[in-house]
Structure formats: C-alpha cells, structure tokens
Design a protein around this motif. Structure first.
Motif, mmCIF file in Angstrom:
data_model
loop_
_atom_site.group_PDB
_atom_site.id
_atom_site.type_symbol
_atom_site.label_atom_id
_atom_site.label_comp_id
_atom_site.label_asym_id
_atom_site.label_seq_id
_atom_site.Cartn_x
_atom_site.Cartn_y
_atom_site.Cartn_z
ATOM 1 N N LEU A 161 0.907 -1.130 -0.004
ATOM 2 C CA LEU A 161 -0.086 -0.156 -0.057
ATOM 3 C C LEU A 161 0.970 1.318 -0.099
ATOM 4 C CD1 LEU A 161 -3.278 0.380 1.910
ATOM 5 C CD2 LEU A 161 -1.469 2.306 2.161
ATOM 6 N N LEU A 182 -9.301 1.815 2.671
ATOM 7 C CA LEU A 182 -9.482 0.830 1.470
ATOM 8 C C LEU A 182 -10.447 0.001 1.129
ATOM 9 C CD1 LEU A 182 -7.069 -0.909 -0.285
ATOM 10 C CD2 LEU A 182 -6.851 -2.513 1.803
ATOM 11 N N ARG A 184 -11.956 -2.996 -0.880
ATOM 12 C CA ARG A 184 -11.269 -4.292 -1.679
ATOM 13 C C ARG A 184 -12.597 -5.178 -2.017
ATOM 14 N NH1 ARG A 184 -6.316 -7.049 0.873
ATOM 15 N NH2 ARG A 184 -5.410 -5.345 -0.376
ATOM 16 N N ILE A 193 -11.913 -0.923 4.872
ATOM 17 C CA ILE A 193 -10.978 -0.948 5.712
ATOM 18 C C ILE A 193 -10.545 0.331 6.005
ATOM 19 C CG2 ILE A 193 -8.681 -2.493 6.563
ATOM 20 C CD1 ILE A 193 -10.633 -3.668 3.565
ATOM 21 N N ILE A 195 -7.331 2.374 7.952
ATOM 22 C CA ILE A 195 -5.859 1.797 8.021
ATOM 23 C C ILE A 195 -5.211 3.402 8.595
ATOM 24 C CG2 ILE A 195 -3.630 1.629 6.950
ATOM 25 C CD1 ILE A 195 -5.010 -0.203 5.031
ATOM 26 N N TRP A 202 -0.570 -2.399 11.169
ATOM 27 C CA TRP A 202 -1.118 -3.246 9.971
ATOM 28 C C TRP A 202 -0.209 -3.791 9.015
ATOM 29 C CZ3 TRP A 202 -0.207 -1.014 5.259
ATOM 30 C CH2 TRP A 202 0.295 0.223 5.345
ATOM 31 N N SER A 205 -0.848 -7.295 8.370
ATOM 32 C CA SER A 205 -2.329 -7.867 8.116
ATOM 33 C C SER A 205 -2.428 -7.921 6.716
ATOM 34 C CB SER A 205 -3.028 -6.573 8.502
ATOM 35 O OG SER A 205 -3.055 -5.549 7.369
ATOM 36 N N TYR A 207 -3.673 -6.358 4.547
ATOM 37 C CA TYR A 207 -3.980 -5.133 3.849
ATOM 38 C C TYR A 207 -2.617 -4.398 3.410
ATOM 39 C CZ TYR A 207 -8.390 -6.293 5.999
ATOM 40 O OH TYR A 207 -9.662 -7.136 6.333
ATOM 41 N N ASP A 214 -7.909 -2.637 -6.026
ATOM 42 C CA ASP A 214 -8.152 -2.114 -4.856
ATOM 43 C C ASP A 214 -8.356 -0.413 -5.124
ATOM 44 O OD1 ASP A 214 -7.932 -4.265 -3.277
ATOM 45 O OD2 ASP A 214 -5.921 -3.723 -2.296
#
Length: 253
Positions: A161, A182, A184, A193, A195, A202, A205, A207, A214
């Motif tokens: 990311l 985010l 998805r 989600i 973040i 994270w 995670s 993500y 995305d």
C-alpha cells in the motif's frame, strides 16, 4: 478591550487550523534499528483479470497449440498481451485452448499453474509441461488528498500500500494520515477497511499488500475541510471577525 478580543479570536483560529506533528508523521511506533518478518501474500485471481499463460515443453511443437500467437516484436507487446490475453469472465472462468472452460477465480497464479500442468498430463497432451501464469492488468485507484490521484497499473505480483501511495506522489499536507479508506472486492463481497498510516500495526495484516482493483481513499484533515467551506481563506475569516468586533462595539455605544 475589543482589540484584545479580536486578537484572541484570530490566534484561536490559527491554533485550531494548525496541524499537529503527530498528525503528519508516518509509522510513529516503529523503533529505530528494529526489524520484523515479511509475510508475502499471493493474490487470488479475480473477475476481469487478464491472464498471461505460457506453456513450455521439451518438444516445443507439443506446446504450441496451447499458446496464443502474439506478436512479441511490437513495441507495445505488453498491451498486445492485455488485448489478446485470457480475460476472466463474470462466471470466474477462462476458455483455454483444447482444455476448454476452466474455473480460475479464487485461485492464485501458482495454483492455476499446477492445475493446468496436471490437466495437460492427465489428458495425455504433455507429460512434463512447464506452465507460467501471471496477471497482467493489475491496477489500483488512489483518490482524495494525494498529489496525483488516479488509476495506476502495476506489473509486479506484490506491491505494498505504501508503494501504491508512492505512485500517486504521496499524501498532501491536507491528507488525514490516520484515516485511510481501503475498498477491496473479494469473492463477490466489497470490504471497507480503515488504515492508520501513523502506526505500523497493520504491516502484517492482509491489507499491507495491494490487490488488483483496490481503491484507496485519502480523507482530508480538519484544515482542508475548514478551507473548503464558507470560510475559504484567511482574508474572509478576518473580515468576518472584524464585522463581529464592529457589531460588538456598536452595540456597546
């Protein structure tokens, strides 16, 4: 007295509009000289993905019927693959030469390689085939408070990311670093989600790595929201404060 009130109102405005250092720094909980393990995640194939599939064998002629004939000498060879590659249909399948319709959604590229290799062997076409599968239209959309919002393509099988945001030129000073959205899609479900880029919890995670399609939305901070309203600039704010002060003085006389 009224001058003091006017002065204090202006000071309060600037204090309220200023960003705190903790609102701007990334990953504030990371300790210097520390380390952590990396958990690579294999992305699953999705509807509308375009797949590049290459079959090789010791006897090249035996693999030829299973490969698309694409002009690799063209300057835009990758674009040719995207146009002529295997588009994953809405039912999650592709139509592969000779083998027919194959379900691919929900499988990783490595899993599909094994499936195709086994099918070629079981049906007696190629005993020891080497199959290579890649998603060649990976893209991520980045919106909101970044320098260059838009949709970005990537060729790597895994990008983080952080890398995706880097494509968009990083967050602006008005980006709310602890409120990144985010979006998805996964197996017919759309997930939302939040973040916090000021933390690193994270990183391990699901993500941390971006999946194809995305959407990343960077929300604006308080200063940006304030500047987008009726109080669009400092001059107008000072003018309003001056008007309030004048009214107070007139009502006192």
């Amino acid at each position: 007295m009224y001058k003091k009130i006017f002065f204090y109102l202006i000071v309060l405005f600037f204090i309220a509009s200023c960003s705190n250092k903790k609102d701007l720094l990334y990953y504030q909980d990371i300790q210097t000289n520390s380390q952590s393990s990396i958990n690579y995640v294999a992305n699953e194939i999705q509807v509308n993905d375009i797949l590049y599939i290459k079959v090789d064998a010791l006897i090249q002629d035996s693999a030829k019927p299973f490969n698309l004939e694409i002009n690799n000498t063209a300057a835009a060879s990758l674009q040719n693959y995207r146009v002529q590659g295997y588009l994953v249909a809405l039912d999650g399948t592709i139509v592969f030469p000779i083998l027919g319709t194959i379900k691919v959604v929900g499988k990783t590229t490595n899993q599909l390689q094994i499936i195709l290799k086994d099918l070629l062997k079981e049906k007696g076409y190629i005993k020891d085939a080497n199959v290579n599968v890649r998603v060649i239209n990976g893209k991520v959309t980045i919106l909101g408070e970044v320098k260059n919002p838009g949709t970005y393509s990537f060729d790597e099988q895994n990008i983080s990311l952080n890398q995706a945001i880097g494509y968009a030129g990083d967050l602006t000073i008005f980006g709310k670093r602890n409120d990144i959205l985010l979006i998805r899609e996964n197996n017919g479900t759309r997930n939302y989600i939040k973040i916090d880029l000021t933390k690193s919890d994270w990183f391990n995670s699901p993500y941390y790595y971006v999946k194809q399609n995305d959407i990343i939305v960077v929300n604006p901070n308080g200063a940006k929201v304030m500047s987008s309203g009726y109080l669009s600039n400092v001059g107008s704010i000072i003018g309003i404060l001056s008007l309030i002060t004048t009214i107070l003085i007139l009502t006192r006389t």
